[in-house]
Structures are given as structure tokens and as C-alpha cells.
Design a protein around this motif. Structure first.
Motif, short mmCIF file in Angstrom:
data_model
loop_
_atom_site.label_atom_id
_atom_site.label_comp_id
_atom_site.label_asym_id
_atom_site.label_seq_id
_atom_site.Cartn_x
_atom_site.Cartn_y
_atom_site.Cartn_z
N ARG A 25 0.70 -1.09 0.09
CA ARG A 25 -0.15 0.34 0.17
C ARG A 25 0.93 0.90 -0.17
O ARG A 25 0.53 2.29 0.65
CB ARG A 25 -1.29 0.12 1.44
CG ARG A 25 -1.82 -1.23 1.23
CD ARG A 25 -2.88 -1.40 2.91
NE ARG A 25 -1.51 -1.34 4.02
CZ ARG A 25 -2.16 -1.88 4.90
NH1 ARG A 25 -3.38 -1.68 5.62
NH2 ARG A 25 -1.06 -2.03 5.29
N SER A 26 2.35 1.26 -0.25
CA SER A 26 3.14 1.68 -0.55
C SER A 26 3.78 2.23 -1.49
O SER A 26 4.55 1.34 -2.44
CB SER A 26 4.02 2.08 0.94
OG SER A 26 4.80 3.05 0.67
N GLU A 27 4.61 3.26 -2.02
CA GLU A 27 5.29 3.45 -3.04
C GLU A 27 6.74 4.14 -2.69
O GLU A 27 8.15 3.42 -3.56
CB GLU A 27 4.98 4.90 -3.84
CG GLU A 27 3.88 4.80 -4.49
CD GLU A 27 3.61 3.88 -5.69
OE1 GLU A 27 4.56 3.83 -6.24
OE2 GLU A 27 2.81 3.01 -5.55
N ASP A 28 7.02 3.14 -1.22
CA ASP A 28 8.51 3.71 -0.95
C ASP A 28 9.48 2.34 -1.64
O ASP A 28 8.81 1.45 -1.86
CB ASP A 28 8.28 3.25 0.86
CG ASP A 28 7.55 4.94 1.58
OD1 ASP A 28 7.14 5.23 1.30
OD2 ASP A 28 6.65 4.16 2.53
N ILE A 29 10.14 2.89 -1.48
CA ILE A 29 11.41 1.52 -1.14
C ILE A 29 12.64 1.44 -0.41
O ILE A 29 12.63 2.37 0.32
CB ILE A 29 12.43 2.59 -2.98
CG1 ILE A 29 11.80 3.08 -4.18
CG2 ILE A 29 13.35 1.54 -2.61
CD1 ILE A 29 12.03 3.70 -5.16
N ILE A 30 12.70 0.20 0.17
CA ILE A 30 13.05 -0.35 1.15
C ILE A 30 14.24 -0.87 0.86
O ILE A 30 14.04 -1.66 0.38
CB ILE A 30 12.32 -1.03 1.83
CG1 ILE A 30 10.70 -0.77 2.12
CG2 ILE A 30 12.58 -1.35 3.44
CD1 ILE A 30 9.56 -1.38 2.50
N LEU A 31 15.57 0.18 1.24
CA LEU A 31 17.14 -0.51 0.56
C LEU A 31 17.83 -1.10 2.20
O LEU A 31 17.09 -0.69 3.27
CB LEU A 31 17.46 0.22 -0.11
CG LEU A 31 17.61 1.92 0.21
CD1 LEU A 31 18.99 1.96 -0.32
CD2 LEU A 31 16.39 2.28 -0.40
N PRO A 32 18.86 -1.02 2.51
CA PRO A 32 19.45 -1.25 3.00
C PRO A 32 20.43 0.06 3.66
O PRO A 32 20.26 1.02 3.10
CB PRO A 32 20.84 -2.66 3.30
CG PRO A 32 21.11 -3.16 1.63
CD PRO A 32 19.76 -2.05 0.84
N ALA A 33 20.37 0.57 5.29
CA ALA A 33 21.14 1.70 4.76
C ALA A 33 22.42 1.61 4.90
O ALA A 33 23.02 0.26 4.31
CB ALA A 33 20.96 1.91 6.47
#
Length: 341
Positions: free
Chosen positions: A36-44
Motif C-alpha cells: 500500500r506504499s510507493e516507498d523503496i526499502i533498502l539497507p542503510a
């Protein structure tokens, strides 16, 4: 904690729609499914080479040579470090660490001047923040003992055999600058059997063969090398030889932004975006011995969430390439570095 969006999953940073489940500060699961999100999740990020103490001298020394700027003991930075009181130093370092944290950096490998007191000062600067400096002391063995290892200035400045032996016996990191001004110090640096080398702008084929044979990682700092006029590392050749991580180097000369370093490295080389992202995350974490740098179960939940619907990132056809070549601090939606309930 549950994060939803496009997840750059695993060592290949495969973009999958789904969610990341975080429990007790660890990635418990990466689940594919509608988000439900357009976020992009990646490692810090892990910034694999910094000199945070130089935060007291940003943009000082314009027009000076590398030796005039940073060579011990009388380079401009060392003069300014000696003239700065502890309170000012700690506050300047704290502000740089906070800037890095807010920009999605989970940890940095810091070559810390000032001996034991220098190590204590950066620990004080990091107190209460979620970014973890991996502190390599300099100038005395006691600084190594007080920190996480020893950061040598370079084989032209000393032999460092005693420091290398003591660091190995303490099971701590030993890193050394090499091949920055020229290639003359590379063999001597490799003779020390370091855990990693920094810069390697100037190399001969023999050096690369030794690096490959001994599997010695390299931390490249291309923006710093450009500013100091020493030349540019051949990132494609280095990456074909060994593990390469990225560092921002001297805060006097460069903002400690891994977004800027990634973009510069990507546009300087012909490397795939995934490889450049690994240089900014997993490779630095591996050098530092940290359990982060990848989005996969069992890793520490040190994550960066970007707004994939920002004006800058909306419409990107390749999320990995967009992160590496286009994203910046204005796209940061959330930084997850502390333990999550």
C-alpha cells in the motif's frame, strides 16, 4: 514494525513488491505481496572511510596540495585539530554524524586522530545517536585498544609493523591508506597484511595481483581523490579484482553523503547500479564486521526508506538505478537504525 513498498531484497537487491517485518531490531521476514506504499526499502549505508574530526575545518585549505592539507604532522588539518578545544570538536563531529544518520547511514569506519582522547571524543559525539562509528585509533597503540582497531596513515609515514601485530592479537581491524599520491607505498602496505586498503588510485598490475591473491578489500573515495587532485581510481578494475566499498573520506573536503558518493561512483564507472549499491552498503558492512547491509531475514534492521513517489523518484523505471544515480536526502522518508519494538 512493518515496512511496505518496493523492497531491494538480498545480495542482488532484487526489487520486489511486499513488506519487511522487523522484530526486536532484526529483519524477521521479507514477504512478497501487494503493498500500500510507493516507498523503496533498502539497507542503510555504511560509509567505509571517514575522518569526522575534520568537521571543524569544512572547506578550509582551498588550493592546497594533498600533503599541505592532510599530511601528518604539519598539514593544515592537523594544525587545526591541535588548535580546536574538545567541546568544539565533539559538537562538530556530532553534527556530521547526525547529518549522516539523517541521510540513511548506519555506520562509518572512522580513522580517528588524537590518540586515546580522540577515540573518546568521537564516542562522546555519537552518544545518543543511532549511527555506529567503527573507530580505528591512530598515533598510539592505546588508541587501538580503546577503539575498534588501528587506522594507519600510510606506509610512507612509518613502518606500522608493531601496530599491525598488536591489532591482529587483539582481533581488531587494521586499515591503511595506500596508492593515494602514487603507487610507491602499495607493496609496503600489502606487506602488513591489512584487513583493508583505502584509496588505491595508483596501482600496478603486480599490486592488483597481490590484492586478488590475498583477497584484500579496498575502500574507494573518488570524490575526495578528485578534490585533492591525485587522480581517479579505476573502479571497474578494482571491482574486478576484489571487494570494493565506498567512503566519503575527509569532511574538510566533502560532505559525508553516501548519496553523492554513490552517484559519483556510478557515473565515473561502467559498473552496474547493483554493484555500486553493494559498495555503499553490504561491502562496507562486511569490512567492518557488521550484520547489516542487506535486506534479508537474520540481518540487523538497519534500513533506509525512500519516498518512491517524491518529485525526484516518481516514474523511475529501474528502482535500483534510481536509488544509486538519482536519490538524495530530500527523498528520505524514514531511517530505521535503532531497535524496533
Amino acid at each position: 514494525m512493518i515496512l511496505e513498498g518496493t523492497v531491494l531484497r538480498g545480495p542482488a537487491f532484487d526489487p520486489v513488491e511486499g513488506r519487511v517485518v522487523v522484530e526486536d531490531g532484526e529483519i524477521a521476514a521479507v514477504e512478497e505481496g501487494s503493498a500500500r506504499s510507493e516507498d523503496i526499502i533498502l539497507p542503510a549505508f555504511v560509509n567505509a572511510h571517514t575522518h569526522i574530526g575534520d568537521s571543524i575545518a569544512k572547506e578550509a585549505g582551498g588550493g592546497l596540495s594533498l600533503d599541505e592539507l592532510v599530511a601528518p604532522p604539519d598539514g593544515l588539518k592537523h594544525q587545526l585539530l591541535r588548535e580546536t578545544d574538545r567541546e568544539e570538536m565533539v559538537e562538530a563531529m556530532r553534527r556530521s554524524l547526525r547529518f549522516m544518520q539523517d541521510g540513511g547511514t548506519a555506520a562509518c569506519i572512522e580513522f580517528r586522530e588524537g590518540g586515546v582522547e580522540g577515540v573518546a571524543a568521537i564516542h562522546d559525539a555519537a552518544h545518543g545517536l543511532d549511527i555506529d562509528p567503527v573507530v580505528l585509533g591512530r598515533e598510539e597503540l592505546a588508541a587501538m585498544e580503546a577503539g575498534d582497531g588501528f587506522g594507519a596513515s600510510g606506509a610512507r609515514d612509518g613502518e606500522f609493523g608493531r601496530e599491525r601485530t598488536a591489532t591482529r592479537e587483539a582481533d581488531k581491524l587494521f586499515g591503511i591508506h595506500a596508492g593515494e599520491r602514487d603507487s610507491h607505498d602499495v607493496n609496503a602496505a600489502l606487506d602488513l597484511d591489512p584487513d583493508f586498503l583505502v584509496h588505491m588510485v595508483h596501482t600496478d598490475q603486480l599490486h592488483l595481483e597481490r590484492v586478488a591473491d590475498d583477497d584484500v578489500p579496498i575502500v574507494a573515495c573518488p570524490r575526495s581523490n578528485l578534490v585533492t587532485g591525485v587522480g581517479m581510481p579505476d573502479l571497474d578494475e578494482l571491482a574486478a579484482t576484489t571487494t570494493v566499498a565506498l567512503g566519503t573520506d575527509n569532511v574538510m573536503l566533502n560532505s559525508p553523503s553516501m548519496f553523492r558518493e554513490m552517484e559519483f561512483a556510478a557515473k565515473l564507472s561502467d559498473l552496474p547500479a547493483r554493484e555500486v549499491l553493494a559498495m555503499a552498503t553490504h561491502n562496507g558492512a562486511a569490512i567492518a564486521g557488521l550484520n547489516c547491509g542487506l535486506v534479508e531475514p537474520g540481518r540487523d534492521a538497519r534500513l533506509l526508506v525512500l519516498d518512491g513517489d517524491s518529485d525526484n523518484l516518481a516514474g523511475a523505471r529501474d528502482p535500483v538505478r534510481a536509488v544509486v544515480r538519482r536519490a538524495g536526502t530530500s527523498d528520505v522518508a524514514e531511517v530505521v537504525l535503532g531497535a524496533a519494538d
